[in-house]
Design a protein around this motif. Sequence first.
Motif, PDB file in Angstrom:
ATOM      1  N   GLU A   1       0.850  -1.198   0.027  1.00  0.00           N
ATOM      2  CA  GLU A   1       0.025   0.107  -0.272  1.00  0.00           C
ATOM      3  C   GLU A   1       0.988   1.352  -0.153  1.00  0.00           C
ATOM      4  OE1 GLU A   1      -3.296  -0.013   2.869  1.00  0.00           O
ATOM      5  OE2 GLU A   1      -2.890  -2.123   3.338  1.00  0.00           O
ATOM      6  N   TRP A   2       2.267   1.141   0.172  1.00  0.00           N
ATOM      7  CA  TRP A   2       2.907   2.369   0.524  1.00  0.00           C
ATOM      8  C   TRP A   2       3.138   3.122  -1.004  1.00  0.00           C
ATOM      9  CZ3 TRP A   2       7.656  -0.113   3.738  1.00  0.00           C
ATOM     10  CH2 TRP A   2       7.296  -0.392   4.838  1.00  0.00           C
ATOM     11  N   PRO A   3       3.394   2.929  -1.974  1.00  0.00           N
ATOM     12  CA  PRO A   3       3.300   3.375  -3.191  1.00  0.00           C
ATOM     13  C   PRO A   3       2.016   4.498  -3.336  1.00  0.00           C
ATOM     14  CG  PRO A   3       4.209   1.485  -3.578  1.00  0.00           C
ATOM     15  CD  PRO A   3       3.663   1.413  -2.455  1.00  0.00           C
ATOM     16  N   PHE A   4       0.856   3.979  -3.187  1.00  0.00           N
ATOM     17  CA  PHE A   4      -0.580   4.390  -3.593  1.00  0.00           C
ATOM     18  C   PHE A   4      -0.795   5.391  -2.157  1.00  0.00           C
ATOM     19  CE2 PHE A   4      -4.985   4.803  -2.370  1.00  0.00           C
ATOM     20  CZ  PHE A   4      -5.647   5.226  -3.547  1.00  0.00           C
ATOM     21  N   VAL A   5      -0.206   5.049  -1.168  1.00  0.00           N
ATOM     22  CA  VAL A   5      -0.717   6.139   0.099  1.00  0.00           C
ATOM     23  C   VAL A   5       0.369   7.345  -0.168  1.00  0.00           C
ATOM     24  CG1 VAL A   5      -0.297   6.204   2.359  1.00  0.00           C
ATOM     25  CG2 VAL A   5      -1.592   4.344   1.648  1.00  0.00           C
ATOM     26  N   SER A   6       1.839   6.804  -0.628  1.00  0.00           N
ATOM     27  CA  SER A   6       2.590   8.102  -0.689  1.00  0.00           C
ATOM     28  C   SER A   6       1.988   8.992  -1.530  1.00  0.00           C
ATOM     29  CB  SER A   6       3.872   7.498  -1.134  1.00  0.00           C
ATOM     30  OG  SER A   6       4.536   6.519  -0.093  1.00  0.00           O
ATOM     31  N   ASP A   7       1.786   8.626  -2.771  1.00  0.00           N
ATOM     32  CA  ASP A   7       1.217   9.605  -3.777  1.00  0.00           C
ATOM     33  C   ASP A   7      -0.059  10.448  -3.262  1.00  0.00           C
ATOM     34  OD1 ASP A   7       2.995   8.608  -5.600  1.00  0.00           O
ATOM     35  OD2 ASP A   7       1.820   7.046  -6.702  1.00  0.00           O
ATOM     36  N   GLN A   8      -0.936   9.544  -2.528  1.00  0.00           N
ATOM     37  CA  GLN A   8      -2.274  10.376  -2.133  1.00  0.00           C
ATOM     38  C   GLN A   8      -1.640  11.520  -1.076  1.00  0.00           C
ATOM     39  OE1 GLN A   8      -5.408  10.210  -3.040  1.00  0.00           O
ATOM     40  NE2 GLN A   8      -4.450   8.936  -5.012  1.00  0.00           N
ATOM     41  N   LEU A   9      -0.756  11.098  -0.195  1.00  0.00           N
ATOM     42  CA  LEU A   9      -0.666  12.008   1.090  1.00  0.00           C
ATOM     43  C   LEU A   9       0.010  13.340   0.160  1.00  0.00           C
ATOM     44  CD1 LEU A   9       0.955   9.719   3.711  1.00  0.00           C
ATOM     45  CD2 LEU A   9      -1.355  10.931   3.917  1.00  0.00           C
TER      46      LEU A   9
END
Length: 434
Positions: free
Chosen positions: A66-74
């Motif tokens: 989940e880290w790539p998606f969450v990073s982009d969203q944050l």
Amino acid sequence: MNKHHEPTGPSDGDQITLRGPAELADALPYLMGFHPTDSVVMVALHGNRGRFGGRLRLGIPRSPREWPFVSDQLADCLVNGSERRGGRPDGIVVFLCQDPADGESGRQVMERLRPFAQRLRTACGALDVPVFEALCITDGRYWSYCCPDERCCPPEGNVLALPGTSVMAAAAAYAGIQVRGSLREMEARLTPRQPADHEQVRALDAAGLALVPRILGGAEREEVGAETLALARRLMKRLGENRPLPASRPDADAGDDALISHDEAAAVILGLQDRETRDRAAEWMEGPDAEPALRLWRALARRCAGAYETHAAAPLTLAGWVAWSSGDEPEARVALGRALRSDPEYTFAQLLHQACNEGMDPEALRRCLREERAGRKGARSRVVRTRQATRSVRPQAAARPSAPPAKARPGAAAARGRSRRQEGQRGRSEHGRP
């Protein structure tokens, strides 16, 4: 935040300069209002001097996938949110805070989270906003993901300053800023007891069988809403009359729980699942209503046990709204974050969470709710005046004696009949002439 939970901004002459990772790590609890355990925190920086701007917090995703998606969203949320408030950030500071698992050292936590920190830096860089510093805070120490100099950032990390001993702590005490404790302690006030309370679950089952068909059927929806709000009002009054003595927060919350029965809690929780009823309840956001309302919404969130966890989104969102409206942004963020954890698609919580994180003024929403309430009161008063006018007219009409029918004079009917026949004959003779 001062003792009244109102944001307090330093004047130009009272600004505090933070130098290096150590002072940044020490400042984090004062920036958030609590110790953000198990969290990723991002803070926007503005100008040449790195003035703190918008900030956001999210629980660290358990799965690295989940880290790539969450990073982009944050990154997108922080940068675009700052732009909407009038200023694109010139830089960002990232904090990763997580306690070690059993048998895990602080350094192992830092290494495990390193790919997440790198992905956050990449996401911010893709938006042309550099990450000036990325820190991992765990096990009483901090590490920098950006500084390669082992003289100031050794592999074993640096020990955090003792609480209350830094320049930031002194300035915060002077400004009236309070740190509430850890995020875990704040969330405990909003979380159902474990294991699940079986009596409460049975009460929720019974309330669901009784109320949900009435709400979904439509015919009794307004009646259920009125019953829910009336019961909530009674519970608020009960809580207001039993203010907790100075005690620990768990003891105060246990006192509130004892004042609300399982059936009462279940009825209000189920009733608040109706959007219009929830919006009406949101009007209790200021003045003498705010404190008992916040206590009630917290208590109801703690009662959403077992399979009813998603039902907590409504009381949690209301708790977040009242806290934000009262100027308590740390509690608002925690409550709204819990609401979105209960139901990620809960629109009201999404909107409030975004607005709170972007530093918007809640007065605009308060004004709308006041206008809604005033409009309903005006409509009710018009209905009351109409009914009163109707009641005042009806007795007069009923009291007016009806005129008795006129007595027909003898031969009058026969005379009218002869007259009509004569008129008919004249009409035929006149129109029948050749």
